[in-house]
Design a protein around this motif. Structure first.
Motif, mmCIF file in Angstrom:
data_model
loop_
_atom_site.group_PDB
_atom_site.id
_atom_site.type_symbol
_atom_site.label_atom_id
_atom_site.label_comp_id
_atom_site.label_asym_id
_atom_site.label_seq_id
_atom_site.Cartn_x
_atom_site.Cartn_y
_atom_site.Cartn_z
ATOM 1 N N ILE A 549 0.835 -1.202 0.000
ATOM 2 C CA ILE A 549 0.000 0.000 0.000
ATOM 3 C C ILE A 549 0.869 1.251 0.000
ATOM 4 C CG2 ILE A 549 -1.662 1.304 1.384
ATOM 5 C CD1 ILE A 549 -2.816 -1.403 2.283
ATOM 6 N N ARG A 550 1.961 1.209 0.754
ATOM 7 C CA ARG A 550 2.870 2.356 0.762
ATOM 8 C C ARG A 550 3.405 2.630 -0.643
ATOM 9 N NH1 ARG A 550 6.178 0.416 3.986
ATOM 10 N NH2 ARG A 550 5.187 1.126 5.919
ATOM 11 N N MET A 557 0.846 9.473 -5.567
ATOM 12 C CA MET A 557 1.307 10.833 -5.260
ATOM 13 C C MET A 557 2.237 11.353 -6.346
ATOM 14 S SD MET A 557 1.959 10.523 -1.142
ATOM 15 C CE MET A 557 2.620 12.162 -1.054
ATOM 16 N N LYS A 558 3.049 10.482 -6.888
ATOM 17 C CA LYS A 558 3.955 10.886 -7.961
ATOM 18 C C LYS A 558 3.174 11.283 -9.211
ATOM 19 C CE LYS A 558 8.002 9.206 -10.498
ATOM 20 N NZ LYS A 558 8.902 8.048 -10.714
ATOM 21 N N ILE A 559 2.131 10.494 -9.523
ATOM 22 C CA ILE A 559 1.306 10.814 -10.697
ATOM 23 C C ILE A 559 0.572 12.136 -10.492
ATOM 24 C CG2 ILE A 559 -0.694 10.056 -12.032
ATOM 25 C CD1 ILE A 559 0.193 7.178 -11.491
ATOM 26 N N LYS A 564 -0.075 18.040 -11.549
ATOM 27 C CA LYS A 564 -0.147 19.428 -11.088
ATOM 28 C C LYS A 564 0.928 20.294 -11.737
ATOM 29 C CE LYS A 564 -2.215 18.400 -6.594
ATOM 30 N NZ LYS A 564 -2.045 18.419 -5.116
ATOM 31 N N GLU A 565 2.103 19.735 -11.940
ATOM 32 C CA GLU A 565 3.160 20.497 -12.599
ATOM 33 C C GLU A 565 2.772 20.838 -14.040
ATOM 34 O OE1 GLU A 565 6.695 18.232 -12.297
ATOM 35 O OE2 GLU A 565 7.024 18.676 -10.168
ATOM 36 N N LYS A 566 2.148 19.891 -14.715
ATOM 37 C CA LYS A 566 1.699 20.180 -16.088
ATOM 38 C C LYS A 566 0.642 21.278 -16.102
ATOM 39 C CE LYS A 566 2.647 15.619 -18.043
ATOM 40 N NZ LYS A 566 2.048 14.424 -18.684
ATOM 41 N N GLU A 567 -0.268 21.222 -15.122
ATOM 42 C CA GLU A 567 -1.299 22.257 -15.065
ATOM 43 C C GLU A 567 -0.685 23.626 -14.781
ATOM 44 O OE1 GLU A 567 -4.063 20.986 -12.158
ATOM 45 O OE2 GLU A 567 -4.961 19.408 -13.429
ATOM 46 N N LYS A 568 0.315 23.690 -13.901
ATOM 47 C CA LYS A 568 0.980 24.970 -13.617
ATOM 48 C C LYS A 568 1.670 25.524 -14.854
ATOM 49 C CE LYS A 568 1.829 24.283 -8.664
ATOM 50 N NZ LYS A 568 2.877 24.135 -7.618
#
Length: 585
Positions: A549-550, A557-559, A564-568
């Protein structure tokens, strides 16, 4: 007082053994040598004597004294066994699954027993199917109905009759499942049902609007009428029971007896299914093919066949919104479709004046015939005879899917233009509905000579019909089980199991079947009690799950971070000023 002798009852010869017979023989010889009183002689005679011996072996109770020269049950011919064979036997499960293996073995043994019993009982069936045979150089299609009536007995001759109903024609017709009752529906609103063998009228009425089609339901107590606007349900007394407004502009109907489903095809292009056991609509499918006035159903697998104006025939089930199969059968529009009772052959007629026979298993044409005026109505009998109506002429063909046919088996000219034909089950009768009324033709060899009394009994009483109806409702097949191949119901759907396993892995985040279970090591001093062993198992399982699970959470979280970086970046690119911004208002 003298001595009292107790006289025993005589022993029957089948209750004695060979040793008793030998002892009685010795006593009889001694009685002949020694002088005895008459009372003793009577007593010994009643106890046995020469009657008590048996000719069989020691201890065997053989009445006739001879062994059976043909021990066991009589052998069954292989041809009869093939007739009642129920598919191919599957492989037995592995030996560790002994419970499932025993169940499969018992079911196969029961199936083999039923197959042998059916083959034995088939030899004792009282009736045989016959056909019309002419003299030398005589064509059977030239033999008229009057000639047949003169040659047969009174009972068979009474099956040929005409009903003159010229005021409200042309007529559609339908026979009940038992073949005992007839339902007629005139184009101008005349509806009637009767027992055609005894000519007893059950009900007659005029609905005062156009009637497109009529159909019996699961028994002769209910029937459906497709009227101009809506679908109506009546009982055999002519009382209106239901007006189903969801089914509007219905042109054709087919009833699936083992599913209790009434399938309707409408002028608006909708194929609808009605469950008559609960009175609810199962599904309404938009075929996107325009007006649906050609319809048939496959008795083998309950598939609905629809003919369209572009020359195609489509196969439908209530489980899918798209057709299972789409076949291009004719260069013009399809006029009529018929399917035989085994679900093997399909016969179609089209506007190109051709009559084609298809093998549904391979979806390929077998025969193609050219008719000068085409065929407007088709019907297949239980014995494989095909009736084709052209104008006011009805022609009956024999073995159309075998050797190419050059001439019809029988022919008859009706009084008006034919609007519907239908073979009567279990009778050598063809019903013809035309513009001037109804005609019942005698067609030798059309019907199945022997019926199954548990399924469709023409001579059942009212009590038997009620019991059959209850049993049929209990054994009702759900619409979800309708498919092209009914034998797939007994097979395991491995793809579905694999899909469910993949879904389970995605939900849990790990594969529960990938790793072997943890086996705790044996410890002493009470540390291997049941509770402590289970506690150690759960602890190890939780540790394994935490790692998986970890890792799964880290991947998610990586995805999310990359997204989010692409959206920024997109937002930053959209926020930069351009030289053309001065032109914006």
């Amino acid at each position: 007082m003298g001595e009292t002798h107790q006289i025993q009852p005589p022993t029957r010869y089948w209750e004695r053994t060979e040793e008793d017979g030998k002892n009685d023989g010795k006593k009889q010889k001694e009685g002949d040598n020694n002088e005895q009183t008459p009372q003793q002689n009577n007593t010994r005679t009643k106890k046995g004597g020469k009657r008590g011996g048996k000719r069989g072996g020691a201890g065997k109770k053989v009445i006739s004294g001879k062994s059976d020269p043909f021990p066991g049950s009589a052998p069954v011919p292989e041809e009869k066994l093939k007739k009642f064979r129920r598919g191919v036997k599957g492989e037995l499960p592995p030996r560790p699954q002994y419970k499932l293996r025993d169940v499969v073995i018992r079911s196969e043994a029961a199936s083999d027993l039923a197959q042998k019993q059916n083959a034995r009982y088939d030899l004792m069936l009282p009736e045989d199917a016959g056909f019309l045979e002419g003299d030398e150089d005589e064509d059977t299609c030239t033999i008229s109905q009057d000639d047949i009536v003169d040659a047969v007995d009174i009972t068979a001759g009474a099956k040929y009759f005409n009903l003159t109903l010229s005021q409200f024609g042309p007529y559609r017709l339908d026979y009940s499942k038992t073949g005992r009752h007839l339902l007629l529906g005139g184009r101008r609103g005349h509806v009637t049902c009767l027992d055609w063998q005894s000519k007893q009228l059950m009900c007659e009425m005029n609905v005062m609007e156009t009637v497109n089609d009529v159909k019996w339901l699961h028994s002769e107590a209910l029937f459906a009428v497709a009227q101009k606007k809506w679908l109506y349900i009546y009982d055999n007394k002519g009382i209106e029971l239901h007006c189903i407004r969801k089914f509007n502009d219905v042109l054709r109907m087919q009833f699936l007896p083992y599913h209790f489903l009434l399938a309707t095809a409408s002028a608006t292009g909708f194929l609808q299914y009605l469950d008559v056991s609960v009175g609810k609509e199962v599904v309404a499918i938009c075929t996107k093919a325009g007006r649906l006035d050609v319809m048939a159903h496959n008795p083998h697998n309950a598939i609905i066949h629809l003919g369209h104006s572009n020359g195609t025939v489509t196969l439908w089930t209530p489980n899918q919104r798209e057709p299972l199969v789409k076949m291009l059968c004719h260069q013009g529009g399809v006029r009529s479709v018929a399917v035989d009772k085994t679900g093997t052959y399909m016969v179609t007629s089209g506007m190109d004046k051709k009559l084609k026979v298809y093998d549904i298993r391979a979806y390929r044409p077998l025969q193609s015939y050219f008719l000068p005026a085409g065929a407007s109505c088709l019907s297949l009998s239980q014995r494989g005879l095909l009736s084709a109506a052209t104008g006011d002429i009805v022609q009956v063909y024999r073995d159309v899917w075998g050797i190419p046919v050059t001439k019809p088996y029988m022919a008859h000219r009706a009084k008006g233009s034919v609007w519907g034909v239908h073979f009567c089950p279990f009778e050598d009768v063809l019903g013809v509905g035309h513009g001037e009324g109804f005609t019942s033709m005698v067609v030798p060899g059309a019907g199945e000579p022997n019926f199954d009394g548990l399924d469709a009994n023409p001579y059942r009483s009212a009590k038997q019909r009620q019991e059959w109806e209850v049993k049929a409702l209990l054994e009702k097949i759900q619409p979800e089980l309708i498919g092209l191949d009914p034998s797939q119901l007994s097979q395991v759907d491995h793809s579905t199991w694999e899909q469910r396993h993949e879904d389970r892995v995605q939900v849990l985040g790990f594969d529960p079947l990938a790793k072997e279970k943890f086996t705790p090591r044996l410890k002493t001093k009470g540390r291997s009690s049941s509770g402590k062993v289970e506690k150690r198992k759960k602890q190890v399982a939780h540790e394994d799950q935490r790692d998986v699970i970890r890792q799964t959470v880290e991947d998610r979280m990586k995805i999310d971070k990359e997204r989010k970086e692409k959206e920024k970046k997109k937002a930053a690119a959209a926020g930069q000023k351009s030289a053309l911004d001065r032109f914006r208002k």
